[in-house]
Each structure stands twice: as C-alpha cells, then as structure tokens.
Design a protein around this motif. Structure first.
Motif, PDB file in Angstrom:
ATOM      1  N   UNK A  82       0.894  -1.268  -0.015  1.00 38.37           N
ATOM      2  CA  UNK A  82       0.037  -0.179  -0.091  1.00 38.37           C
ATOM      3  C   UNK A  82       0.905   1.513   0.048  1.00 38.37           C
ATOM      4  N   UNK A  83       2.026   1.017   0.738  1.00 34.39           N
ATOM      5  CA  UNK A  83       2.769   2.503   0.845  1.00 34.39           C
ATOM      6  C   UNK A  83       3.480   2.749  -0.402  1.00 34.39           C
ATOM      7  N   UNK A  84       4.278   1.588  -1.008  1.00 31.96           N
ATOM      8  CA  UNK A  84       5.056   1.913  -1.820  1.00 31.96           C
ATOM      9  C   UNK A  84       4.154   2.386  -3.279  1.00 31.96           C
ATOM     10  N   UNK A  85       2.957   1.630  -3.383  1.00 30.75           N
ATOM     11  CA  UNK A  85       1.920   1.936  -4.672  1.00 30.75           C
ATOM     12  C   UNK A  85       1.624   3.464  -4.306  1.00 30.75           C
ATOM     13  N   UNK A  86       1.249   3.856  -3.147  1.00 33.49           N
ATOM     14  CA  UNK A  86       1.063   5.267  -2.935  1.00 33.49           C
ATOM     15  C   UNK A  86       1.875   6.226  -3.338  1.00 33.49           C
ATOM     16  N   UNK A  87       3.278   6.026  -3.051  1.00 38.11           N
ATOM     17  CA  UNK A  87       4.500   6.728  -3.260  1.00 38.11           C
ATOM     18  C   UNK A  87       4.701   6.975  -4.854  1.00 38.11           C
ATOM     19  N   UNK A  88       4.370   5.659  -5.547  1.00 38.07           N
ATOM     20  CA  UNK A  88       4.569   6.000  -7.082  1.00 38.07           C
ATOM     21  C   UNK A  88       5.953   5.498  -7.569  1.00 38.07           C
ATOM     22  N   UNK A 224      -2.693  -6.093  24.117  1.00 44.77           N
ATOM     23  CA  UNK A 224      -2.012  -6.431  23.015  1.00 44.77           C
ATOM     24  C   UNK A 224      -2.908  -6.009  21.825  1.00 44.77           C
ATOM     25  N   UNK A 225      -2.042  -5.859  20.702  1.00 44.68           N
ATOM     26  CA  UNK A 225      -2.536  -5.868  19.392  1.00 44.68           C
ATOM     27  C   UNK A 225      -1.540  -6.279  18.514  1.00 44.68           C
ATOM     28  N   UNK A 226      -1.839  -6.360  17.280  1.00 39.11           N
ATOM     29  CA  UNK A 226      -1.041  -6.941  16.156  1.00 39.11           C
ATOM     30  C   UNK A 226      -1.220  -5.963  15.106  1.00 39.11           C
ATOM     31  N   UNK A 227      -0.298  -6.092  13.953  1.00 43.52           N
ATOM     32  CA  UNK A 227      -0.499  -5.484  12.615  1.00 43.52           C
ATOM     33  C   UNK A 227       0.952  -4.852  12.248  1.00 43.52           C
ATOM     34  N   UNK A 228       0.638  -3.924  11.168  1.00 44.33           N
ATOM     35  CA  UNK A 228       1.796  -3.302  10.725  1.00 44.33           C
ATOM     36  C   UNK A 228       1.544  -1.797  10.140  1.00 44.33           C
ATOM     37  N   UNK A 229       2.606  -1.164  10.087  1.00 41.39           N
ATOM     38  CA  UNK A 229       2.485   0.253   9.599  1.00 41.39           C
ATOM     39  C   UNK A 229       3.866   0.450   8.833  1.00 41.39           C
ATOM     40  N   UNK A 230       3.751   0.599   7.521  1.00 39.95           N
ATOM     41  CA  UNK A 230       5.065   0.898   6.618  1.00 39.95           C
ATOM     42  C   UNK A 230       5.068   2.335   6.043  1.00 39.95           C
ATOM     43  N   UNK A 231       6.129   3.050   5.746  1.00 43.60           N
ATOM     44  CA  UNK A 231       5.945   4.053   5.132  1.00 43.60           C
ATOM     45  C   UNK A 231       7.328   4.296   4.168  1.00 43.60           C
ATOM     46  N   UNK A 232       7.005   5.241   3.202  1.00 46.44           N
ATOM     47  CA  UNK A 232       8.334   5.491   2.384  1.00 46.44           C
ATOM     48  C   UNK A 232       8.644   6.877   2.496  1.00 46.44           C
ATOM     49  N   UNK A 233      10.034   6.944   3.340  1.00 46.13           N
ATOM     50  CA  UNK A 233      10.472   8.229   3.479  1.00 46.13           C
ATOM     51  C   UNK A 233      11.444   8.578   2.202  1.00 46.13           C
ATOM     52  N   UNK A 234      11.255   9.593   1.801  1.00 47.20           N
ATOM     53  CA  UNK A 234      11.942  10.325   0.495  1.00 47.20           C
ATOM     54  C   UNK A 234      12.584  11.469   0.768  1.00 47.20           C
ATOM     55  N   UNK A 235      13.568  11.559  -0.088  1.00 47.47           N
ATOM     56  CA  UNK A 235      14.321  12.964  -0.121  1.00 47.47           C
ATOM     57  C   UNK A 235      13.324  14.092  -0.716  1.00 47.47           C
ATOM     58  N   UNK A 236      13.233  15.462  -0.009  1.00 44.90           N
ATOM     59  CA  UNK A 236      12.042  16.242  -0.344  1.00 44.90           C
ATOM     60  C   UNK A 236      12.486  16.598  -1.872  1.00 44.90           C
ATOM     61  N   UNK A 237      13.426  16.991  -2.303  1.00 44.01           N
ATOM     62  CA  UNK A 237      13.862  17.528  -3.672  1.00 44.01           C
ATOM     63  C   UNK A 237      13.526  16.046  -4.642  1.00 44.01           C
ATOM     64  N   UNK A 239      11.354  13.778  -4.197  1.00 42.53           N
ATOM     65  CA  UNK A 239       9.656  13.795  -4.443  1.00 42.53           C
ATOM     66  C   UNK A 239       9.246  14.908  -5.105  1.00 42.53           C
ATOM     67  N   UNK A 240       9.826  16.066  -4.969  1.00 44.86           N
ATOM     68  CA  UNK A 240       9.384  17.267  -5.621  1.00 44.86           C
ATOM     69  C   UNK A 240       9.387  17.353  -6.822  1.00 44.86           C
ATOM     70  N   UNK A 241      10.619  16.663  -7.583  1.00 48.16           N
ATOM     71  CA  UNK A 241      10.864  16.737  -8.666  1.00 48.16           C
ATOM     72  C   UNK A 241      10.119  15.778  -9.639  1.00 48.16           C
ATOM     73  N   UNK A 242       9.529  14.791  -8.912  1.00 53.55           N
ATOM     74  CA  UNK A 242       8.762  13.771  -9.600  1.00 53.55           C
ATOM     75  C   UNK A 242       7.151  13.947  -9.281  1.00 53.55           C
TER      76      UNK A 242
END
Length: 402
Positions: A82-88, A224-237, A239-242
């Motif tokens: 989900x995270x990588x697809x959103x990032x493009x 207790x709970x279970x699950x995952x949270x994953x993100x794409x951290x990207x350099x601003x310039x 991300x902006x360039x694309x």
C-alpha cells in the motif's frame, strides 16, 4: 542535510486493513479490541486483544510464500504494498541500488515459534520444516520487502521492544537526511497474538482483562494488538521533482536510554528523547500542537510520560493535545509506532486529532489534555510520536505539515 518527507503509507491492524479504513476508525473513536480467537485461548487469563479480523492469508499469498511468511511478515508485505503503490516509486537502477528497508519488530515470527514448539514438545514430532528459521527470524519481513521491491541499499531490522518501529524510522530518517539513500521503506510489524505470545505477557502482570484506558484514573493495564505500519521516506527534492504527493515532513528524531531499570520507565529518559527531538528539529516547544503518546494504559507508564511532557513543555503543556491510540488498536509492541505515526499524519494533513477512548476518570498525575473519547478538529503544524520501551530504550519523531 536533506529534507525528508513521507510519500507513501500503508497499514493493516485491528482497526482496518488499509490507511483509509484505519483513519476512519480513529476519527470515529472505534475500538478494535475484542475477544481473542486462536487455539487454547481458554487456557489464558487474558482473553482480549486488538486482533486483525477478516484477514485470510491464503487469498493473498501462494502456497510457496505461505511456507516462508510468518503472520508478521504477511502484515508487513500488505502494508508495504500500500505504501509503495501510493508513493509511485519504482525501484530500478541507481534508486534501487541506494534505497533500502529498515523495519522494527520485537518478536519476529512468534506464531511460527509457537506452532513449532507445539509440534515438537506437545505432538512429539522429531522434525520441523526446513524453512522454520528463515520464517521466524526477526529480519524475515525486511528481507522479503527488499526482495519484492528490488531494494538493494541499507536494509536491516531493529528490535527494541515497544520502540522498535520508532527506532527503525529514526534510522531511516537519518539515512535519507544524510544523503546516503534517496528513499527508504520503513516502519514496523508485530504478531504476538497466539497462545505462547499472550502467555508470556501474562507473566509480567501488566495486562488488562477488560479494556485499555490510557490516562484514566481507573486504568488497569495494557492490551496487546497486532499489525503493521509501513512508510516511504523520501528526500524532499527527489519527491518534488517527480511531482509526488507529500503526506508530511519528518523534521527531527532523538533516541535515549534510561540506563536505570529493565521494566520501570524513567521520566528523565523520556524527557531527554522528547527534548532531543525538538532540538534536532530546531523547533520551540510552543510550536508542537499534538503528541501521539506511548500511553500504554499501565499505571507507571502513563504518569511517567505525562510528567516527562510536563517537564519538557513547561507552561505550554497546558496547550498541548496528547492522545493514545493504543486505546483503540491495542499495543502492537514492535509495530506500534508504525501504526501510531498515522495518527500524527492525520493531525497534520486533515486537522483531526485521534482520541483516547475508554477514558472514564481524570487522574491528577495525568493532568493534560488527553482528547478523551471523541476525535477533535484542530489546526496542527507540528506533531511528535513517542515510543518508550522495556529496557529503557526511547525514540521520538517530530513531524511537520507540508
């Protein structure tokens, strides 16, 4: 130093199987905690948890993958997709060579451990599957994400109990900010909701049998709970360039050690991590509008965290909103910081503060604005995400709206 932004987010947890579902549940103050459902649950004293419902791995993964993917890895791959697809982003060439994955987990393949201990000790079998070790190892999820998405840069797993996700994300942030990597996949995952996993936590006597009530005077333990949270951290310039959609900016992080007690939290250690994050972000305490608290619902954690916040923010503490979403999704241990970062993004992007549900009685030792029971509309420019782990290991992230 580079600016670092988030361009993709993904999750699966007891509140939802995606980011939109999870944020909707947080806005509604919905509780994902309920009766546990797995083998031998009747033998446990604790029978509630934030279990992921309606999830069928067989429909998501093929037979060969199922042999290699523990439940915590399955959750990670779903959230990462989900995270990588959103990032493009498509990781090819130099981007693939320099980008990596850093994930947090406390226990790794606990369900695999549990099932194979049963097989050997209860059923008396003398052999286990040859892929048991690759399936249960803590770095399995990070390795499978790297292979699935061609991430050839710095990749590893952080295991620091309840702060694992925040430590992992702090490391990923530093790598992008330093210019080592243009993008990193990061976050955390946990799945300890099996007989052995819950039984082990029962021994600590910090678990609630009925509900998670952070900051409430009648709180009686964590859930207790279970699950995952994953993100794409990207350099601003980059991300902006694309032309990427930017969810928010990571502006600082800090880590500290209590160096005092293996299970009891330290106000001083927590305060050092909070103030360190402010210093790293080069912001004043008065700029912070919201803190997603560690807020486990135990007597010691909640009052210690509130005291640390009061020490760092001084008079401004009265103007802060602080909430614990563990009241809704439970404590996902090594994966909890990943899912809780979503509440910070919601505050910064949507102007909605996730509530602390289950709040019933004010506690003089937790005399902060804990956003009780109902979400709140508010204009927030800077937010913090706190994580304070057993072992006295702390990690705090600072985020800003973009």
């Amino acid at each position: 130093m580079k600016r670092v932004v988030i361009t993709g987010a993904g999750t699966i947890n007891s509140l939802g199987h995606s980011v939109p579902e999870t944020l909707e549940a947080m806005r509604e103050g919905r509780c994902g905690i309920g009766p546990l459902d797995f083998q031998d649950v009747e033998r446990l004293s604790i029978k509630i948890g934030g279990q992921v419902r309606g999830f069928e791995a067989e429909g998501r993964f093929n037979r060969q993958q199922m042999v290699l993917y523990d439940r915590f890895t399955q959750f990670t791959l779903i959230a990462a997709k989900e995270a990588i697809e959103q990032s493009g982003l498509e990781f090819v060439g130099d981007l693939a060579a320099r980008s990596g994955v850093i994930l947090g987990t406390a226990g790794g393949g606990v369900s695999t451990w549990d099932a194979n201990y049963r097989s050997v000790y209860e059923d008396g079998k003398n052999r286990v599957h040859p892929f048991v070790v690759p399936k249960l190892m803590n770095n399995a999820a990070a390795s499978h994400v790297s292979m699935e998405y061609n991430l050839k840069g710095p990749s590893f797993t952080v295991s620091t109990a309840c702060a694992s996700s925040n430590h992992a994300m702090s490391q990923a942030f530093q790598m992008v900010r330093s210019g080592m990597s243009p993008a990193m996949v990061t976050g955390g995952s946990e799945s300890m909701l099996c007989f052995g996993g819950v039984k082990a936590w029962e021994g600590l006597r910090v678990m609630s049998k009925d509900a998670c009530r952070p900051f409430s005077a009648n709180r009686n333990g964590m859930v207790q709970g279970e699950g995952a949270g994953v993100f794409v951290f990207e350099e601003y310039e980059h991300a902006k360039a694309r032309g990427a959609e930017i969810l928010c900016e990571i502006i600082g992080s800090a880590m500290s050690s209590d160096a005092s007690d293996i299970v009891m939290p330290s106000k001083q250690g927590a305060a050092r991590a909070i103030s360190g994050a402010l210093k790293d972000a080069n912001i004043n305490p008065a700029e912070v509008g919201y803190i997603n608290a560690h807020g486990t619902g135990t007597a010691a954690n909640d009052k210690t965290e509130c005291a640390a916040v009061a020490d760092v923010f001084g008079p401004h503490a009265d103007n802060l909103m602080i909430s614990s979403t563990k009241s809704m999704h439970g404590h996902m241990i090594g994966g909890t910081g990943g899912v809780e970062l979503l509440a910070c993004i919601m505050a910064l992007r949507d102007g909605v503060i996730a509530p602390t549900i289950g709040y019933e009685e004010p506690d003089p030792e937790c005399a902060l604005d804990v956003v009780p029971n109902e979400a709140r509309d508010a204009n927030v420019n800077v937010a913090l995400s706190n994580a304070f782990a057993f072992g006295g290991l702390n990690a705090v992230l600072a985020l800003r709206a973009v």
